[in-house]
Scaffold this motif. Structure first.
Motif, PDB file in Angstrom:
ATOM      1  N   PHE A  56       0.854  -1.189   0.000  1.00  0.00           N
ATOM      2  CA  PHE A  56       0.000   0.000   0.000  1.00  0.00           C
ATOM      3  C   PHE A  56       0.889   1.238   0.000  1.00  0.00           C
ATOM      4  O   PHE A  56       1.783   1.372   0.839  1.00  0.00           O
ATOM      5  CB  PHE A  56      -0.906   0.019   1.228  1.00  0.00           C
ATOM      6  N   LEU A  57       0.623   2.137  -0.929  1.00  0.00           N
ATOM      7  CA  LEU A  57       1.375   3.391  -0.983  1.00  0.00           C
ATOM      8  C   LEU A  57       0.394   4.558  -1.028  1.00  0.00           C
ATOM      9  O   LEU A  57      -0.362   4.715  -1.995  1.00  0.00           O
ATOM     10  CB  LEU A  57       2.283   3.431  -2.216  1.00  0.00           C
ATOM     11  N   PHE A  58       0.396   5.372   0.016  1.00  0.00           N
ATOM     12  CA  PHE A  58      -0.505   6.516   0.094  1.00  0.00           C
ATOM     13  C   PHE A  58       0.303   7.794   0.319  1.00  0.00           C
ATOM     14  O   PHE A  58       1.524   7.762   0.481  1.00  0.00           O
ATOM     15  CB  PHE A  58      -1.525   6.319   1.220  1.00  0.00           C
ATOM     16  N   ARG A  59      -0.400   8.908   0.326  1.00  0.00           N
ATOM     17  CA  ARG A  59       0.237  10.203   0.519  1.00  0.00           C
ATOM     18  C   ARG A  59      -0.319  10.842   1.783  1.00  0.00           C
ATOM     19  O   ARG A  59      -1.545  10.865   1.985  1.00  0.00           O
ATOM     20  CB  ARG A  59      -0.027  11.099  -0.697  1.00  0.00           C
ATOM     21  N   ARG A  60       0.551  11.358   2.618  1.00  0.00           N
ATOM     22  CA  ARG A  60       0.093  11.997   3.855  1.00  0.00           C
ATOM     23  C   ARG A  60      -0.512  13.376   3.567  1.00  0.00           C
ATOM     24  O   ARG A  60      -1.571  13.716   4.070  1.00  0.00           O
ATOM     25  CB  ARG A  60       1.262  12.129   4.834  1.00  0.00           C
ATOM     26  N   TYR A  63       4.046   5.408   3.085  1.00  0.00           N
ATOM     27  CA  TYR A  63       3.599   6.751   2.706  1.00  0.00           C
ATOM     28  C   TYR A  63       4.713   7.420   1.899  1.00  0.00           C
ATOM     29  O   TYR A  63       5.902   7.310   2.242  1.00  0.00           O
ATOM     30  CB  TYR A  63       3.245   7.577   3.943  1.00  0.00           C
ATOM     31  N   TYR A  64       4.287   8.076   0.845  1.00  0.00           N
ATOM     32  CA  TYR A  64       5.216   8.706  -0.090  1.00  0.00           C
ATOM     33  C   TYR A  64       6.246   9.582   0.632  1.00  0.00           C
ATOM     34  O   TYR A  64       7.454   9.488   0.382  1.00  0.00           O
ATOM     35  CB  TYR A  64       4.404   9.530  -1.091  1.00  0.00           C
ATOM     36  N   GLU A  65       5.765  10.433   1.526  1.00  0.00           N
ATOM     37  CA  GLU A  65       6.657  11.355   2.231  1.00  0.00           C
ATOM     38  C   GLU A  65       7.720  10.612   3.038  1.00  0.00           C
ATOM     39  O   GLU A  65       8.874  11.045   3.125  1.00  0.00           O
ATOM     40  CB  GLU A  65       5.851  12.273   3.154  1.00  0.00           C
ATOM     41  N   ASP A  66       7.334   9.476   3.632  1.00  0.00           N
ATOM     42  CA  ASP A  66       8.284   8.706   4.437  1.00  0.00           C
ATOM     43  C   ASP A  66       9.393   8.111   3.571  1.00  0.00           C
ATOM     44  O   ASP A  66      10.554   8.069   3.979  1.00  0.00           O
ATOM     45  CB  ASP A  66       7.553   7.593   5.183  1.00  0.00           C
ATOM     46  N   VAL A  67       9.015   7.637   2.383  1.00  0.00           N
ATOM     47  CA  VAL A  67      10.006   7.059   1.477  1.00  0.00           C
ATOM     48  C   VAL A  67      10.973   8.143   0.994  1.00  0.00           C
ATOM     49  O   VAL A  67      12.176   7.910   0.857  1.00  0.00           O
ATOM     50  CB  VAL A  67       9.318   6.380   0.272  1.00  0.00           C
ATOM     51  N   VAL A  68      10.436   9.355   0.743  1.00  0.00           N
ATOM     52  CA  VAL A  68      11.277  10.469   0.290  1.00  0.00           C
ATOM     53  C   VAL A  68      12.292  10.858   1.363  1.00  0.00           C
ATOM     54  O   VAL A  68      13.480  11.051   1.088  1.00  0.00           O
ATOM     55  CB  VAL A  68      10.410  11.689  -0.090  1.00  0.00           C
ATOM     56  N   LYS A  69      11.812  10.979   2.588  1.00  0.00           N
ATOM     57  CA  LYS A  69      12.669  11.445   3.680  1.00  0.00           C
ATOM     58  C   LYS A  69      13.624  10.365   4.188  1.00  0.00           C
ATOM     59  O   LYS A  69      14.728  10.662   4.623  1.00  0.00           O
ATOM     60  CB  LYS A  69      11.800  11.932   4.848  1.00  0.00           C
ATOM     61  N   ASN A  70      13.172   9.139   4.172  1.00  0.00           N
ATOM     62  CA  ASN A  70      13.940   8.053   4.775  1.00  0.00           C
ATOM     63  C   ASN A  70      14.065   6.888   3.793  1.00  0.00           C
ATOM     64  O   ASN A  70      13.156   6.068   3.671  1.00  0.00           O
ATOM     65  CB  ASN A  70      13.249   7.583   6.063  1.00  0.00           C
ATOM     66  N   ARG A  71      15.220   6.826   3.122  1.00  0.00           N
ATOM     67  CA  ARG A  71      15.403   5.791   2.102  1.00  0.00           C
ATOM     68  C   ARG A  71      15.550   4.388   2.692  1.00  0.00           C
ATOM     69  O   ARG A  71      15.568   3.410   1.948  1.00  0.00           O
ATOM     70  CB  ARG A  71      16.614   6.130   1.229  1.00  0.00           C
ATOM     71  N   THR A  72      15.673   4.270   4.010  1.00  0.00           N
ATOM     72  CA  THR A  72      15.706   2.929   4.598  1.00  0.00           C
ATOM     73  C   THR A  72      14.363   2.224   4.415  1.00  0.00           C
ATOM     74  O   THR A  72      14.275   0.994   4.555  1.00  0.00           O
ATOM     75  CB  THR A  72      16.053   2.978   6.092  1.00  0.00           C
ATOM     76  N   LYS A  73      13.323   3.009   4.086  1.00  0.00           N
ATOM     77  CA  LYS A  73      12.026   2.422   3.788  1.00  0.00           C
ATOM     78  C   LYS A  73      12.126   1.493   2.583  1.00  0.00           C
ATOM     79  O   LYS A  73      11.395   0.499   2.477  1.00  0.00           O
ATOM     80  CB  LYS A  73      10.984   3.513   3.528  1.00  0.00           C
ATOM     81  N   LEU A  74      13.018   1.824   1.649  1.00  0.00           N
ATOM     82  CA  LEU A  74      13.211   0.967   0.481  1.00  0.00           C
ATOM     83  C   LEU A  74      13.861  -0.351   0.874  1.00  0.00           C
ATOM     84  O   LEU A  74      13.620  -1.388   0.238  1.00  0.00           O
ATOM     85  CB  LEU A  74      14.055   1.693  -0.568  1.00  0.00           C
ATOM     86  N   ASP A  75      14.679  -0.323   1.911  1.00  0.00           N
ATOM     87  CA  ASP A  75      15.253  -1.563   2.424  1.00  0.00           C
ATOM     88  C   ASP A  75      14.148  -2.449   3.002  1.00  0.00           C
ATOM     89  O   ASP A  75      14.170  -3.675   2.838  1.00  0.00           O
ATOM     90  CB  ASP A  75      16.294  -1.267   3.515  1.00  0.00           C
ATOM     91  N   GLU A  76      13.175  -1.822   3.656  1.00  0.00           N
ATOM     92  CA  GLU A  76      12.049  -2.568   4.216  1.00  0.00           C
ATOM     93  C   GLU A  76      11.241  -3.232   3.112  1.00  0.00           C
ATOM     94  O   GLU A  76      10.781  -4.369   3.248  1.00  0.00           O
ATOM     95  CB  GLU A  76      11.156  -1.637   5.038  1.00  0.00           C
TER      96      GLU A  76
END
Length: 344
Positions: A197-201, A278-291
């Motif tokens: 799921f990918l949403f926008r805050r 959430y889009y903003e989280d992926v932008v700010k924290n690239r460790t989300k891509l590791d998840e």
């Protein structure tokens, strides 16, 4: 003369053999037949043996199972070995594949996120397949399309030549996903499909992106060509030059409607294996891509995208009637939308 002829009596033309000769002849013939029979049988047996061995060898190659992957028991339903009808996986036949679907809404960063996934050598995400209405006309056509994707029979620019370890697509909530949610949940659970799921805050920024993109469909600001995503700062600046006017009266009701749709989607699909981003989280924290890579069980890589963000900086620079919007949101739970910013 007649006497001469008479000299040769009829007995003269009869060959006389010893009494035991017929028996010997019979034995010779019998022995010859037996030798020939044994020779022929040996040849036949040899051919049958060779054919059977060859057949068994072929069956052994075809039915040879892939080695058991070193995974936890709960992962077993999500590990697959597709057998494409349109191609051969060859040496990749025993390379396990995970199935996934990116569930999102338009202008929520899903296009950018998908380019990041496709930057991975072993991930193939095949785009917004169900944007074509005929593919989502009913449950049967939806399942037929999904079967092609997950069986690696769907070819797109995202298809990999290397061994694919995760294959999926991008699916918007308004493209039959919510309408047929019960059947799709059953399909996903049966086939072992996971959801991202990918949403926008910041739903105000999403609304600006929707209005600007809709305007460009007709205006075609980039040399008469409509582009939803761009790869250069120059193109981004051109598209960002348009400032939409937002209906301040309907703004909060629209935001709440999007929130309700998001909540409903999470409720509908809560029984399937999923991750929420959430889009903003992926932008700010690239460790989300590791998840995400861990979620898909693929080797971790540094993922990159060529896409350039269009609407940067303060929202006051992107809204024509900024004062009206500011007045509508100030003092509400959505006030933070006015000032939040992030870089990509």
């Amino acid at each position: 003369m007649a006497d001469d002829l008479g000299f040769f009596s009829k007995d003269s033309f009869i060959l006389k053999f010893p009494k035991k000769s017929p028996l010997v002849l019979r034995m010779v013939v019998l022995l010859f037949v037996m030798v020939c029979g044994l020779y022929i049988c040996s040849i036949c047996l040899k051919q049958i043996s060779t054919s059977s061995t060859h057949e068994f060898l072929n069956i052994g190659v075809i039915q040879k199972p892939c080695p058991e992957p070193n995974i936890k028991p709960w992962e077993i339903p999500y590990v697959h070995y597709p057998n494409p009808k349109t191609s051969s996986r060859a040496e990749c036949a025993c390379n396990p594949v995970r199935y996934f679907a990116i569930m999102s809404m338009q202008r929520s960063g899903s296009g950018w996120f998908e380019t990041l996934l496709n930057n991975h050598t072993n991930i193939s995400s095949n785009g917004e397949i169900f944007s074509v209405k005929v593919r989502r006309s009913n449950v049967s056509t939806i399942f037929e399309t999904l079967d092609k994707v997950y069986n690696l029979d769907w070819f797109s620019s995202a298809s990999k030549n290397e061994c694919t370890a995760a294959v999926g697509l991008k699916w918007m909530l308004n493209q039959g996903l919510m309408q047929h949610h019960k059947e799709i949940v059953e399909y996903f659970n049966t086939r072992g499909v996971s959801a991202i799921f990918l949403f926008r805050r910041n739903l105000l920024r999403r609304l600006i992106s929707i209005l600007a993109n809709s305007y460009d469909r007709d205006a075609k600001l980039l040399n008469g060509t409509h582009k939803s995503h761009v790869h250069s700062l120059h193109e981004a600046e051109i598209l960002a030059s348009y400032k939409p006017a937002i209906n301040a009266t309907l703004l909060i009701p629209n935001i709440r409607q999007v929130e309700e749709t998001t909540k409903k989607a999470l409720e509908y699909f809560k029984s399937i294996r999923h991750i929420i981003l959430y889009y903003e989280d992926v932008v700010k924290n690239r460790t989300k891509l590791d998840e995400v890579q861990e979620f898909l069980k693929v080797p971790k890589r540094e993922l990159r995208s060529r896409q350039v963000k269009i609407h940067k900086g303060s929202l006051s620079n992107h809204i024509q009637n900024w004062k009206d919007v500011e007045k509508a949101l100030n003092g509400t739970q959505y006030e933070s939308y006015l000032y939040g910013d992030y870089k990509r």
